[in-house]
Write an enzyme that holds these catalytic residues in place. Structure first.
Site, PDB file in Angstrom:
ATOM      1  N   SER A   1       1.000  -1.144   0.061  1.00 20.70           N
ATOM      2  CA  SER A   1      -0.027   0.050   0.072  1.00 20.70           C
ATOM      3  C   SER A   1       0.912   1.201   0.018  1.00 20.70           C
ATOM      4  O   SER A   1       0.124   2.218   0.195  1.00 20.70           O
ATOM      5  CB  SER A   1      -0.869   0.117   1.315  1.00 20.70           C
ATOM      6  OG  SER A   1      -0.118   0.129   2.330  1.00 20.70           O
TER       7      SER A   1
ATOM      8  N   ASN B   1      -1.850  -2.498  13.164  1.00 18.51           N
ATOM      9  CA  ASN B   1      -3.471  -2.395  13.153  1.00 18.51           C
ATOM     10  C   ASN B   1      -3.810  -1.031  13.867  1.00 18.51           C
ATOM     11  O   ASN B   1      -4.868  -0.313  13.431  1.00 18.51           O
ATOM     12  CB  ASN B   1      -4.283  -3.539  13.596  1.00 18.51           C
ATOM     13  CG  ASN B   1      -3.877  -4.569  12.899  1.00 18.51           C
ATOM     14  OD1 ASN B   1      -3.220  -4.534  11.758  1.00 18.51           O
ATOM     15  ND2 ASN B   1      -4.500  -5.904  13.174  1.00 18.51           N
TER      16      ASN B   1
ATOM     17  N   THR C   1     -40.691  26.278  -9.501  1.00 21.68           N
ATOM     18  CA  THR C   1     -40.541  24.967  -9.023  1.00 21.68           C
ATOM     19  C   THR C   1     -41.147  24.038 -10.197  1.00 21.68           C
ATOM     20  O   THR C   1     -41.591  24.801 -11.030  1.00 21.68           O
ATOM     21  CB  THR C   1     -42.047  24.954  -7.899  1.00 21.68           C
ATOM     22  OG1 THR C   1     -43.067  25.433  -8.613  1.00 21.68           O
ATOM     23  CG2 THR C   1     -42.125  25.872  -6.581  1.00 21.68           C
ATOM     24  N   HIS C   2     -40.789  22.854 -10.084  1.00 19.49           N
ATOM     25  CA  HIS C   2     -40.941  22.020 -11.434  1.00 19.49           C
ATOM     26  C   HIS C   2     -40.009  22.807 -12.444  1.00 19.49           C
ATOM     27  O   HIS C   2     -40.540  22.752 -13.715  1.00 19.49           O
ATOM     28  CB  HIS C   2     -42.254  21.997 -11.779  1.00 19.49           C
ATOM     29  CG  HIS C   2     -43.228  21.459 -10.488  1.00 19.49           C
ATOM     30  ND1 HIS C   2     -43.320  20.099 -10.239  1.00 19.49           N
ATOM     31  CD2 HIS C   2     -43.889  22.101  -9.704  1.00 19.49           C
ATOM     32  CE1 HIS C   2     -44.083  19.975  -9.160  1.00 19.49           C
ATOM     33  NE2 HIS C   2     -44.388  21.315  -8.828  1.00 19.49           N
TER      34      HIS C   2
ATOM     35  N   SER D   1     -15.156  25.188 -28.462  1.00 13.21           N
ATOM     36  CA  SER D   1     -15.691  23.874 -28.899  1.00 13.21           C
ATOM     37  C   SER D   1     -14.554  23.651 -29.996  1.00 13.21           C
ATOM     38  O   SER D   1     -14.085  24.774 -30.521  1.00 13.21           O
ATOM     39  CB  SER D   1     -16.912  23.921 -29.670  1.00 13.21           C
ATOM     40  OG  SER D   1     -16.926  23.120 -30.896  1.00 13.21           O
TER      41      SER D   1
ATOM     42  N   LYS E   1     -19.213  28.466 -29.743  1.00  9.74           N
ATOM     43  CA  LYS E   1     -19.387  28.006 -28.506  1.00  9.74           C
ATOM     44  C   LYS E   1     -18.540  28.422 -27.191  1.00  9.74           C
ATOM     45  O   LYS E   1     -17.378  28.927 -27.271  1.00  9.74           O
ATOM     46  CB  LYS E   1     -19.178  26.580 -28.619  1.00  9.74           C
ATOM     47  CG  LYS E   1     -20.265  25.732 -29.274  1.00  9.74           C
ATOM     48  CD  LYS E   1     -21.496  25.793 -28.629  1.00  9.74           C
ATOM     49  CE  LYS E   1     -21.800  25.047 -27.499  1.00  9.74           C
ATOM     50  NZ  LYS E   1     -21.746  23.415 -27.655  1.00  9.74           N
TER      51      LYS E   1
ATOM     52  N   ASN F   1     -18.427  26.989 -23.492  1.00 13.49           N
ATOM     53  CA  ASN F   1     -18.977  25.639 -22.841  1.00 13.49           C
ATOM     54  C   ASN F   1     -18.658  26.080 -21.317  1.00 13.49           C
ATOM     55  O   ASN F   1     -17.661  26.160 -20.904  1.00 13.49           O
ATOM     56  CB  ASN F   1     -18.580  24.503 -23.361  1.00 13.49           C
ATOM     57  CG  ASN F   1     -19.143  24.298 -24.744  1.00 13.49           C
ATOM     58  OD1 ASN F   1     -20.117  24.794 -24.983  1.00 13.49           O
ATOM     59  ND2 ASN F   1     -18.165  23.356 -25.507  1.00 13.49           N
TER      60      ASN F   1
ATOM     61  N   TYR G   1      -9.252  -6.451  12.736  1.00 17.85           N
ATOM     62  CA  TYR G   1      -8.725  -6.127  11.374  1.00 17.85           C
ATOM     63  C   TYR G   1      -8.798  -7.298  10.463  1.00 17.85           C
ATOM     64  O   TYR G   1      -8.499  -8.250  10.812  1.00 17.85           O
ATOM     65  CB  TYR G   1      -7.225  -5.566  11.583  1.00 17.85           C
ATOM     66  CG  TYR G   1      -6.572  -5.104  10.377  1.00 17.85           C
ATOM     67  CD1 TYR G   1      -6.802  -3.765  10.028  1.00 17.85           C
ATOM     68  CD2 TYR G   1      -5.893  -5.983   9.700  1.00 17.85           C
ATOM     69  CE1 TYR G   1      -6.036  -3.442   8.676  1.00 17.85           C
ATOM     70  CE2 TYR G   1      -5.305  -5.545   8.435  1.00 17.85           C
ATOM     71  CZ  TYR G   1      -5.287  -4.205   7.842  1.00 17.85           C
ATOM     72  OH  TYR G   1      -4.911  -3.889   6.714  1.00 17.85           O
TER      73      TYR G   1
ATOM     74  N   GLN H   1      -7.644  -2.105   4.239  1.00 18.13           N
ATOM     75  CA  GLN H   1      -6.363  -1.372   3.392  1.00 18.13           C
ATOM     76  C   GLN H   1      -7.033  -0.712   2.354  1.00 18.13           C
ATOM     77  O   GLN H   1      -6.804   0.603   1.794  1.00 18.13           O
ATOM     78  CB  GLN H   1      -5.295  -2.200   2.812  1.00 18.13           C
ATOM     79  CG  GLN H   1      -4.288  -1.330   2.205  1.00 18.13           C
ATOM     80  CD  GLN H   1      -3.120  -2.298   2.059  1.00 18.13           C
ATOM     81  OE1 GLN H   1      -2.095  -2.667   3.140  1.00 18.13           O
ATOM     82  NE2 GLN H   1      -2.746  -2.854   0.846  1.00 18.13           N
TER      83      GLN H   1
ATOM     84  N   LYS I   1      -8.112   3.630   2.287  1.00 18.88           N
ATOM     85  CA  LYS I   1      -7.340   4.834   1.982  1.00 18.88           C
ATOM     86  C   LYS I   1      -7.562   5.478   0.696  1.00 18.88           C
ATOM     87  O   LYS I   1      -7.945   6.718   0.338  1.00 18.88           O
ATOM     88  CB  LYS I   1      -5.941   4.668   2.220  1.00 18.88           C
ATOM     89  CG  LYS I   1      -5.746   4.604   3.703  1.00 18.88           C
ATOM     90  CD  LYS I   1      -4.421   4.306   4.279  1.00 18.88           C
ATOM     91  CE  LYS I   1      -4.277   2.981   4.498  1.00 18.88           C
ATOM     92  NZ  LYS I   1      -5.267   2.070   5.127  1.00 18.88           N
TER      93      LYS I   1
HETATM   94  N1  ARG Z   1      -1.211  -1.399   5.114  1.00 20.13           N
HETATM   95  C1  ARG Z   1      -2.158  -1.605   6.141  1.00 20.13           C
HETATM   96  C2  ARG Z   1      -3.543  -1.043   5.914  1.00 20.13           C
HETATM   97  O1  ARG Z   1      -3.323   0.036   5.324  1.00 20.13           O
HETATM   98  C3  ARG Z   1      -1.518  -1.411   7.479  1.00 20.13           C
HETATM   99  C4  ARG Z   1      -2.129  -2.423   8.554  1.00 20.13           C
HETATM  100  C5  ARG Z   1      -1.675  -3.792   8.181  1.00 20.13           C
HETATM  101  N2  ARG Z   1      -1.755  -4.869   9.180  1.00 20.13           N
HETATM  102  C6  ARG Z   1      -1.725  -5.902   8.841  1.00 20.13           C
HETATM  103  N3  ARG Z   1      -1.870  -6.705  10.046  1.00 20.13           N
HETATM  104  N4  ARG Z   1      -1.461  -6.437   7.920  1.00 20.13           N
HETATM  105  O2  ARG Z   1      -4.422  -1.469   6.546  1.00 20.13           O
END
Ligand code: ARG
Length: 457
Positions: free
Chosen positions: A22, A109, A154-155, A276, A282, A284, A316, A321, A324
Site C-alpha cells: 500500500s 493495526n 418549482t418544477h 469547442s 461555443k 461551454n 482487522y 487497506q 485509503k
Molecule cells: N497497510 C495496512 C493498511 O493500510 C496497515 C495495517 C496492516 N496490518 C496487517 N496486519 N497487515 O491497512
C-alpha cells in the site's frame, strides 16, 4: 527480506508483493505515521518499557527521517509493504537496535488507525476552510444582488418572485450545514485508537493517556477490538464529502442552465469557460459540468468503503487497506471542486436586467394578485379562481397582469382598484415577503449578517 520473514520458508512472490503493498498510496500518511511513532516511543520511555536512551534515539531518528523526507533527501523505496514498515525499516538502518524496539506494545493495526485519524482530523479542517471560502464567494454575490429580482421556480416553471441574493443564499445554508457536519465528524473522529495493539491491547504497562495527550486527541477508544476495526469515521467523512458534492452539483446544474442562451442569466468569465473544437460560437461551462460529474465519483468512493466494510468480521482484515484510496480520491476531488467553484463564482457576471426580464414573464405575481383580493376580504379559494381566469385572459390576449387596464380588472371583480398595480409590482412583491426566511430586503440582510458572523468566527 520482510520484517515478518521469520515464520516463512520462501520469499514473497513479487506479484504478491506488488498486490499487497500500500506504500504507493499510504505514503501520504508519512507525517502522521512519524508523529504517532514519536508519541509511542516517548510513552514507552516514560513508562520504562524501553530505556530513556533508546526512546530518545528513536525520537531523534524519526525526526531525522521526517526532515529528510520533507526536503527530498530520503525517497520512498518500492520494497516496503506500507508506510509503517518503510519508516521502521529506515529507522533501524539508521539507529540500529533501538529502532527494533519501536514496535514494542504496538501493532500496525492500531498504528494505521491512529495515522488515518490524525490525517483525517486535519483534512476535516482543510475541507471546512475551503467550504468557508466558497461561502465567502456566495456572500459577495448575495451582497451585490439584494435588489436583483428574478423568478423563483418549482418544477423548473416560473413560480414566485425572489431575488438573486435570496437564491444564492439558499446554497449558503447548504454549505453552512456542511461545515457543521464536518465539525461533528471531526468530533467523533477525535478518539485515539493507539494502544489497541493488534486487537487485544498489550501486556506491557503502557499509558495511553500519555500518547493521547501528545497527539492531541480528546479521548481514547474504550474497546481494543473496536479500536482497530472501526472505519465509521472514514465513512462519515465520505458521506460529508458526498453531500458537499451533491450541493455543488445542484449549484452546477443551475449555472449550466443560467449561462445557456435560453436563460441568459449569467455569463462565465472567459478564463473559466472553454470553446469547442468545431463550433466557433461555443462557450461551454466545462467547470460546472465536471463538478457535476465528479459528484458521481465521490458517491462511488462512499459506496466503495461501505461495501468493503459490509460483513467484515472483527477485528482487522486486510480488506480495510482499501479505505485509503477511496478517502484520498474523495478528498482530492472535493477540494479541487470547492476551490475552482469559488473562483468561478468570483468571476462570473450576473445579468441583472435579464433576470428582471424573466421575472416579467410567466405571471410570477399571480399569487400576489390573489393575495390582493384576499386582503380586501375575499376568501383565498375564490380569489385564486378569479386570478386563474385573469391569467387565462392575459394569455389569450397576449397581455401580462401589469399591462391590463383597471377596466379589464374590474370585469373580473369589483374589488380591484388602482392599488392592484403596486401589489403586483415585482419589487414590492419581493419586499412584502417579510416573513422570517423570505426574500424581502430585510430578511435577506438578516441572512447576510448571519453568514458574515459565521465567516468572522
Ligand atoms: N497497510 C495496512 C493498511 O493500510 C496497515 C495495517 C496492516 N496490518 C496487517 N496486519 N497487515 O491497512
Amino acid at each position: 527480506m520482510k520484517m515478518w520473514a521469520g515464520r516463512f520458508k520462501k520469499e514473497l512472490d513479487s506479484s504478491v508483493n506488488d498486490f499487497n503493498s500500500s506504500l504507493s498510496f499510504d505514503k501520504r500518511l508519512y507525517r502522521e505515521d512519524i508523529t504517532g511513532s514519536i508519541a509511542h516511543a516517548t510513552m514507552l520511555g516514560k513508562c520504562g518499557i524501553i530505556s530513556p536512551e533508546d526512546s530518545e534515539k528513536i525520537v531523534a531518528g524519526l525526526k531525522g527521517i521526517l526532515s529528510d523526507l520533507e526536503n527530498g533527501k530520503l525517497a520512498f523505496s518500492d520494497d516496503a509493504e506500507d508506510i509503517h514498515m518503510f519508516v521502521e525499516q529506515v529507522l533501524t538502518e539508521r539507529i540500529g537496535d533501538a529502532g527494533k524496539r519501536l514496535h514494542t506494545a504496538r501493532s500496525r493495526n492500531d498504528q494505521v488507525a491512529v495515522d488515518f485519524k490524525l490525517y483525517l482530523k486535519k483534512e476535516c479542517e482543510e475541507v471546512s476552510l475551503l467550504v468557508k471560502g466558497l461561502l465567502g464567494s456566495i456572500l459577495r454575490l448575495a451582497k451585490d444582488n439584494v435588489g436583483t429580482v428574478m423568478p423563483g421556480y418549482t418544477h423548473l416553471q416560473r413560480a414566485q418572485p425572489v431575488t438573486f441574493a435570496h437564491y444564492v443564499l439558499a446554497y449558503a445554508e447548504m454549505f453552512k450545514r456542511d461545515v457543521s457536519r464536518l465539525s461533528d465528524t471531526a468530533y467523533r473522529l477525535d478518539v485515539m485508537p493507539l494502544g489497541s495493539g493488534a486487537l487485544s491491547s498489550t501486556t506491557y504497562p503502557i499509558d495511553r493517556e500519555i500518547t493521547r495527550d501528545i497527539l492531541g486527541f480528546r479521548e481514547i477508544t474504550l474497546n481494543s477490538i473496536d479500536g482497530v476495526s472501526d472505519r465509521d469515521y472514514a465513512l462519515e467523512l465520505l458521506f460529508d464529502l458526498s453531500v458537499i458534492m451533491m450541493h455543488l452539483s445542484r449549484f452546477s446544474e443551475e449555472i449550466i442552465l443560467w449561462c445557456s442562451s435560453e436563460f441568459g442569466f449569467i455569463e462565465l468569465d472567459d478564463a473559466y469557460s472553454t470553446g469547442s473544437s468545431i463550433m466557433p460560437q461555443k462557450k461551454n461551462p466545462d467547470i460546472p459540468e465536471l463538478v457535476r460529474g465528479k459528484c458521481g465519483r465521490v458517491y462511488g468512493d462512499l459506496h466503495t468503503l461501505l461495501t468493503v466494510m459490509k460483513g467484515l468480521p472483527l477485528a482487522y482484515n486486510k480488506d480495510m487497506q482499501e479505505d485509503k484510496e477511496a478517502v484520498f480520491d474523495a478528498l482530492d476531488n472535493t477540494k479541487i471542486c470547492l476551490s475552482i467553484f469559488s473562483s468561478m463564482l468570483d468571476t462570473l457576471t450576473v445579468k441583472k436586467e435579464e433576470l428582471r426580464r424573466a421575472g416579467n414573464k410567466g405571471f410570477i405575481n399571480a399569487t400576489d394578485a390573489a393575495d390582493y383580493l384576499v386582503k380586501k376580504g375575499m376568501p383565498f379559494r375564490d380569489a385564486y379562481k378569479i386570478i386563474g381566469g385573469l391569467v387565462a385572459y392575459c394569455i389569450e390576449n397576449k397581455k401580462t397582469l401589469d399591462t391590463l387596464s383597471l377596466e379589464e380588472y374590474k370585469t373580473f371583480s369589483g374589488l380591484f382598484d388602482e392599488g392592484i398595480y403596486k401589489s403586483i409590482d415585482l419589487v414590492n412583491c419581493v419586499n412584502e415577503r417579510k416573513a422570517a426566511g423570505g426574500p424581502s430586503e430585510e430578511s435577506v440582510k438578516r441572512q447576510i449578517e448571519a453568514l458574515e458572523r459565521l465567516l468572522a468566527e
